[in-house]
Scaffold this active site. Structure first.
Site, PDB file in Angstrom:
ATOM      1  N   GLY A  95       6.731   5.002   8.712  1.00 14.05           N
ATOM      2  CA  GLY A  95       5.946   6.237   8.707  1.00 14.05           C
ATOM      3  C   GLY A  95       5.976   6.899  10.072  1.00 14.05           C
ATOM      4  O   GLY A  95       6.938   6.725  10.840  1.00 14.05           O
ATOM      5  N   SER A  96       4.928   7.631  10.378  1.00 14.35           N
ATOM      6  CA  SER A  96       4.910   8.436  11.596  1.00 14.35           C
ATOM      7  C   SER A  96       4.660   7.573  12.838  1.00 14.35           C
ATOM      8  O   SER A  96       4.109   6.474  12.754  1.00 14.35           O
ATOM      9  CB  SER A  96       3.808   9.490  11.483  1.00 14.35           C
ATOM     10  OG  SER A  96       2.555   8.846  11.384  1.00 14.35           O
ATOM     11  N   GLU A 105       9.608  16.071  15.273  1.00 12.84           N
ATOM     12  CA  GLU A 105      10.127  15.823  13.931  1.00 12.84           C
ATOM     13  C   GLU A 105       9.452  16.809  12.974  1.00 12.84           C
ATOM     14  O   GLU A 105       8.226  16.779  12.812  1.00 12.84           O
ATOM     15  CB  GLU A 105       9.796  14.385  13.534  1.00 12.84           C
ATOM     16  CG  GLU A 105      10.428  13.964  12.249  1.00 12.84           C
ATOM     17  CD  GLU A 105      10.165  12.487  11.949  1.00 12.84           C
ATOM     18  OE1 GLU A 105       9.020  12.033  12.122  1.00 12.84           O
ATOM     19  OE2 GLU A 105      11.102  11.801  11.521  1.00 12.84           O
ATOM     20  N   GLY A 117       2.074   4.517  13.260  1.00 12.65           N
ATOM     21  CA  GLY A 117       2.699   3.260  13.688  1.00 12.65           C
ATOM     22  C   GLY A 117       1.977   2.665  14.887  1.00 12.65           C
ATOM     23  O   GLY A 117       1.743   1.456  14.950  1.00 12.65           O
ATOM     24  N   LYS A 120       0.887  -1.174   0.000  1.00 11.15           N
ATOM     25  CA  LYS A 120       0.000   0.000   0.000  1.00 11.15           C
ATOM     26  C   LYS A 120       0.918   1.216   0.000  1.00 11.15           C
ATOM     27  O   LYS A 120       1.470   1.605   1.022  1.00 11.15           O
ATOM     28  CB  LYS A 120      -0.884  -0.017   1.258  1.00 11.15           C
ATOM     29  CG  LYS A 120      -2.250   0.626   1.089  1.00 11.15           C
ATOM     30  CD  LYS A 120      -2.197   2.100   0.727  1.00 11.15           C
ATOM     31  CE  LYS A 120      -1.959   2.966   1.944  1.00 11.15           C
ATOM     32  NZ  LYS A 120      -1.706   4.379   1.570  1.00 11.15           N
TER      33      LYS A 120
HETATM   34  P1  ADP Z   1       2.287  11.026   7.060  1.00 13.53           P
HETATM   35  O1  ADP Z   1       1.533  11.434   8.272  1.00 13.53           O
HETATM   36  O2  ADP Z   1       3.637  11.576   7.001  1.00 13.53           O
HETATM   37  O3  ADP Z   1       1.574  11.129   5.757  1.00 13.53           O
HETATM   38  P2  ADP Z   1       1.760   8.279   7.819  1.00 13.53           P
HETATM   39  O4  ADP Z   1       2.650   7.618   8.797  1.00 13.53           O
HETATM   40  O5  ADP Z   1       0.403   8.641   8.278  1.00 13.53           O
HETATM   41  O6  ADP Z   1       2.584   9.478   7.231  1.00 13.53           O
HETATM   42  O7  ADP Z   1       1.604   7.369   6.520  1.00 13.53           O
HETATM   43  C1  ADP Z   1       2.498   6.406   6.080  1.00 13.53           C
HETATM   44  C2  ADP Z   1       1.730   5.310   5.382  1.00 13.53           C
HETATM   45  O8  ADP Z   1       0.775   4.756   6.286  1.00 13.53           O
HETATM   46  C3  ADP Z   1       0.929   5.779   4.182  1.00 13.53           C
HETATM   47  O9  ADP Z   1       0.971   4.767   3.189  1.00 13.53           O
HETATM   48  C4  ADP Z   1      -0.469   5.910   4.746  1.00 13.53           C
HETATM   49  O10 ADP Z   1      -1.476   5.812   3.767  1.00 13.53           O
HETATM   50  C5  ADP Z   1      -0.515   4.739   5.689  1.00 13.53           C
HETATM   51  N1  ADP Z   1      -1.532   4.825   6.763  1.00 13.53           N
HETATM   52  C6  ADP Z   1      -2.005   5.934   7.382  1.00 13.53           C
HETATM   53  N2  ADP Z   1      -2.943   5.609   8.308  1.00 13.53           N
HETATM   54  C7  ADP Z   1      -3.067   4.263   8.283  1.00 13.53           C
HETATM   55  C8  ADP Z   1      -3.873   3.313   9.008  1.00 13.53           C
HETATM   56  N3  ADP Z   1      -4.733   3.695   9.941  1.00 13.53           N
HETATM   57  N4  ADP Z   1      -3.739   2.006   8.702  1.00 13.53           N
HETATM   58  C9  ADP Z   1      -2.854   1.589   7.761  1.00 13.53           C
HETATM   59  N5  ADP Z   1      -2.085   2.431   7.052  1.00 13.53           N
HETATM   60  C10 ADP Z   1      -2.172   3.752   7.301  1.00 13.53           C
END
Ligand code: ADP
Length: 489
Positions: free
Chosen positions: A239-240, A393, A244, A186
């Site tokens: 990711g964030s 960050e 996470g 994804k």
């Molecule tokens: P940012 O806040 O910098 O955009 P995220 O950590 O939210 O980064 O996103 C990193 C990835 O996680 C992206 O592919 C995003 O679509 C995905 N993502 C965001 N929320 C969820 C969730 N609840 N479940 C699974 N994947 C998610």
């Protein structure tokens, strides 16, 4: 400045817009799309399939079939051979992939080309290791034989961010494939294009259908459905911290292992006896490379008082020379990935100015650039220790300096946050540097260099920066489960 400039016309072929599931392009089950934006121009690039639970179900079931059938029936060496072929094909097509990446996230083409080369190296490392993952024999005594078999965990989910879209796909998908697993990716909603093109390339070089699938879409929709799908047996996320945590909680509901690489606020500690030119030069790439959108960036500069002023002057002298512009212009720095990210960085800068921190360089968008999510390289100091600029960050081209007097103070500042991804030390005294390496709370410590490592070296965080390690052989073990076989003689 001799780097070649590119135009949109250099991208031959069409932009990928459909999911890639079970070896074929597929529109979203619901027919919906979302826009991916060129951050250099703020214009829409493509209307990409917006995945949901139904698309994820198709992809995971295809991956499950492949993991029990065609992919599992190959020998590890045959899997490796297909992966080497994939790396060769990607290398041959590097310019197209680099242009797709640059259009989608704005990084200069030379950076995107470097990323593609890194992806080829990642695939080759893992390809070579595919037939070298060995179990063990266990000494239970003369009446028994006991050994372990390493088995692929099955279908793996890869939820990736937008800062290195293709790089992050390869970092976890390549070891998963080497282990004999199949993958559903994804990509981030900001940057789906290279992942979609990559899945298609996997098919072209002969990976069986269903081995690598990509479902585009939003995190809360496609991402959450993927984490929850009962046939998914392993999750890798970068990711964030906030996302996470959510993913880890959702993974726990299905008792699924998760590897999480989250954020960092990484201290670069420069001691009084350091090679200042080396340190300042490294801080340019460390703090401003990829416009600061790097988990392991040197976003906190901890400077010993006697060298602080000289270090900041050298850093500013280098940073002033960085040219900022659209990714296709192929300068030093591109824009931030999205309006959301641009607004977030601007909000940090505004709050910093209000708090009395000193902006030594930059601090706003470059005047000449009217469109696009650009921020000039920024250096800030005179920040107090409680300020969000040194605690959170920012994920933009912003280096924030703090001054310390003693090594103990540096250690306390470095370890004082929840993050624990990377820490760095610059010193000519190896004993001092190694003592700090021992004491710094981080998954990686770099001495007299920044961004040290490669596909061979494990990476990952402690504390809020994550769980588990990627790259190297530990990266492959994430996708293997140990079966113990005991025999009475
Ligand atoms: P940012 O806040 O910098 O955009 P995220 O950590 O939210 O980064 O996103 C990193 C990835 O996680 C992206 O592919 C995003 O679509 C995905 N993502 C965001 N929320 C969820 C969730 N609840 N479940 C699974 N994947 C998610």
């Amino acid at each position: 400045m001799s780097d070649r400039q590119y135009s949109r016309a250099d991208l031959k072929g069409v932009l990928p817009e459909a999911h890639f599931i079970d070896g074929a392009h597929r529109k979203a089950a619901g027919g919906e799309t979302f826009a991916t934006i060129d951050p250099s121009t703020e214009e829409m690039l493509a209307a990409v399939a917006r995945g949901g639970a139904e698309d994820v179900d198709l992809a995971v079931k295809a991956a499950d079939r492949a993991s029990r059938g065609d992919w599992r029936n190959l020998t590890p060496a045959e899997r490796g051979r297909l992966m080497f072929k994939l790396a060769d094909a990607l290398e041959a097509d590097a310019e197209r992939f680099a242009l797709l990446e640059t259009l989608d996230v704005g990084k200069p083409v030379k950076e995107s080309l470097g990323d593609v080369r890194g992806v080829c190296a990642t695939i080759r490392y893992n390809a070579g290791a595919a037939d070298k993952m060995e179990g063990a024999t266990i000494p239970l005594g003369p009446a028994f034989v006991d050994f372990t078999m390493l088995e692929p965990v099955g279908v793996t989910a890869h939820i990736v961010p937008w800062n290195y879209p293709l790089g992050m796909v390869a970092r976890s998908v390549a070891p998963a494939l080497a282990a004999g697993c199949t993958a559903v990716v994804k990509p981030a909603e900001q940057s789906p294009l290279t992942a979609l093109a990559f899945a298609e390339l996997c098919q072209e070089v002969g990976l069986p259908k269903g081995v690598v699938n990509v479902v585009a879409g939003y995190g809360e929709e496609a991402g959450a459905a993927l984490v929850a799908h009962p046939l998914v047996r392993g999750i890798t996320f970068t990711g964030s911290v906030e996302t996470g945590r959510k993913i880890y909680m959702n993974a726990a509901a299905g008792l699924k292992p998760a590897v999480l690489e989250l954020g960092g606020k990484n201290p670069m500690i420069v001691l009084g006896d350091a090679d200042l030119e080396r340190a300042a030069y490294d801080a340019i790439d460390g703090a401003f490379g990829n416009s600061g959108q790097v988990c392991s960036s040197s976003s906190r500069l901890l400077l010993q008082r006697e060298i602080a002023e000289e270090f900041l002057e050298r850093l500013a002298a280098h940073a002033q020379k960085l040219a900022v512009g659209p990714g296709l212009d192929n300068l030093d720095l591109g824009p931030l990935v999205s309006k959301e990210q641009y607004d977030k960085v601007q909000a940090y800068l505004a709050a910093g100015r209000r708090s009395g921190a000193r902006v030594r360089l930059g601090g706003d968008r470059p005047k000449a650039l009217e469109r696009g999510y650009f921020i000039a390289p920024t250096i800030i100091d005179a920040v107090d220790a409680g300020n969000a600029l040194v605690r959170e960050e920012i994920f933009g081209p912003v280096a924030v300096a703090q001054i310390f007097d003693t090594v103990e103070e540096a250690r306390a500042l470095a370890n004082g946050l929840g993050y624990g991804l990377v820490a760095g030390v610059y010193s000519r005294d190896i004993s001092k540097a190694l003592t700090l390496a021992r004491d710094l709370e981080a998954g990686s410590v770099w001495i007299n260099g920044w961004f040290i490592g490669g596909v061979q070296a494990p990476t990952g965080g402690i504390k809020d920066s994550g769980i588990g390690r990627e790259r190297g052989l530990p990266g492959i073990r994430n996708y293997l489960s140990i079966k113990n076989v005991g025999i009475r003689l």
